[in-house]
Design an enzyme around this catalytic site. Sequence first.
Site, PDB file in Angstrom:
ATOM      1  N   CYS A  75       0.751  -1.239  -0.010  1.00  0.00           N
ATOM      2  CA  CYS A  75      -0.159  -0.154  -0.033  1.00  0.00           C
ATOM      3  C   CYS A  75       0.823   1.396   0.113  1.00  0.00           C
ATOM      4  O   CYS A  75       0.345   2.370  -0.122  1.00  0.00           O
ATOM      5  CB  CYS A  75      -1.012   0.115   1.215  1.00  0.00           C
ATOM      6  SG  CYS A  75       0.073   0.008   2.636  1.00  0.00           S
TER       7      CYS A  75
ATOM      8  N   ASP B  11       2.475   2.497   2.625  1.00  0.00           N
ATOM      9  CA  ASP B  11       2.568   3.154   3.869  1.00  0.00           C
ATOM     10  C   ASP B  11       3.883   3.209   4.520  1.00  0.00           C
ATOM     11  O   ASP B  11       4.492   2.047   4.217  1.00  0.00           O
ATOM     12  CB  ASP B  11       1.442   2.670   4.857  1.00  0.00           C
ATOM     13  CG  ASP B  11       0.066   2.978   4.390  1.00  0.00           C
ATOM     14  OD1 ASP B  11      -0.261   3.966   3.449  1.00  0.00           O
ATOM     15  OD2 ASP B  11      -1.070   2.521   4.778  1.00  0.00           O
TER      16      ASP B  11
ATOM     17  N   CYS C 231      -2.701   4.137   7.051  1.00  0.00           N
ATOM     18  CA  CYS C 231      -4.075   3.782   7.165  1.00  0.00           C
ATOM     19  C   CYS C 231      -4.126   3.829   8.862  1.00  0.00           C
ATOM     20  O   CYS C 231      -3.542   3.773   9.529  1.00  0.00           O
ATOM     21  CB  CYS C 231      -4.563   2.536   6.693  1.00  0.00           C
ATOM     22  SG  CYS C 231      -3.844   1.008   7.547  1.00  0.00           S
TER      23      CYS C 231
ATOM     24  N   CYS D 133      -0.815  -4.184   7.959  1.00  0.00           N
ATOM     25  CA  CYS D 133      -0.732  -3.004   8.798  1.00  0.00           C
ATOM     26  C   CYS D 133      -0.351  -3.418  10.391  1.00  0.00           C
ATOM     27  O   CYS D 133       0.826  -2.537  10.742  1.00  0.00           O
ATOM     28  CB  CYS D 133      -2.154  -2.322   9.036  1.00  0.00           C
ATOM     29  SG  CYS D 133      -3.171  -2.404   7.747  1.00  0.00           S
TER      30      CYS D 133
HETATM   31 FE1  FES Z   1      -1.326  -0.569   4.521  1.00  0.00          FE
HETATM   32 FE2  FES Z   1      -2.656  -0.310   6.414  1.00  0.00          FE
HETATM   33  S1  FES Z   1      -3.536  -0.394   4.220  1.00  0.00           S
HETATM   34  S2  FES Z   1      -0.609  -0.298   6.302  1.00  0.00           S
END
Ligand code: FES
Length: 136
Positions: A39, A41, A65, A108
């Site tokens: 993602c 992140d 997120c 996550c």
């Molecule tokens: Fe990637 Fe939560 S959607 S860390």
Amino acid sequence: LNRSYHEKVIDHYENPRNVGSLDKNDPNVGTGVVGAPACGDVMKLQIKVDDNGRIIDAKFKTFGCGSAIASSSLATEWVKGKQIDWAKTIKNDDIAKELSLPPVKLHCSMLAQDAIQAALNDYQKKKTQRDSAEKK
Ligand code: FES
């Protein structure tokens, strides 16, 4: 989804504990920065360790997120006051279970586990360098 998922994740998301930074040049501070390829992140997690191997402070910054923010917030709460050996044993499963994360959000919590490990490794590396420098 059960209620505790909402409550715990939203609580940590809205009132994240230990947001911020420690001085990464402090010899007693370990810094871990990890990213989730899935993602994009990014999570930074830092620990400050005393001479007895106890984690006396922990801070994080997460660009990600809500579940990643909640996971890192929870992780900093857990490691504070603990021995580094204990912190090494934190698994993303424990975090996911505590926050009741759904399967799509497991990566996550993995980010939080990876960030703790990276911070511990960084601290350990600094300490080893320091110890060997002292011996010379
Ligand atoms: Fe990637 Fe939560 S959607 S860390």
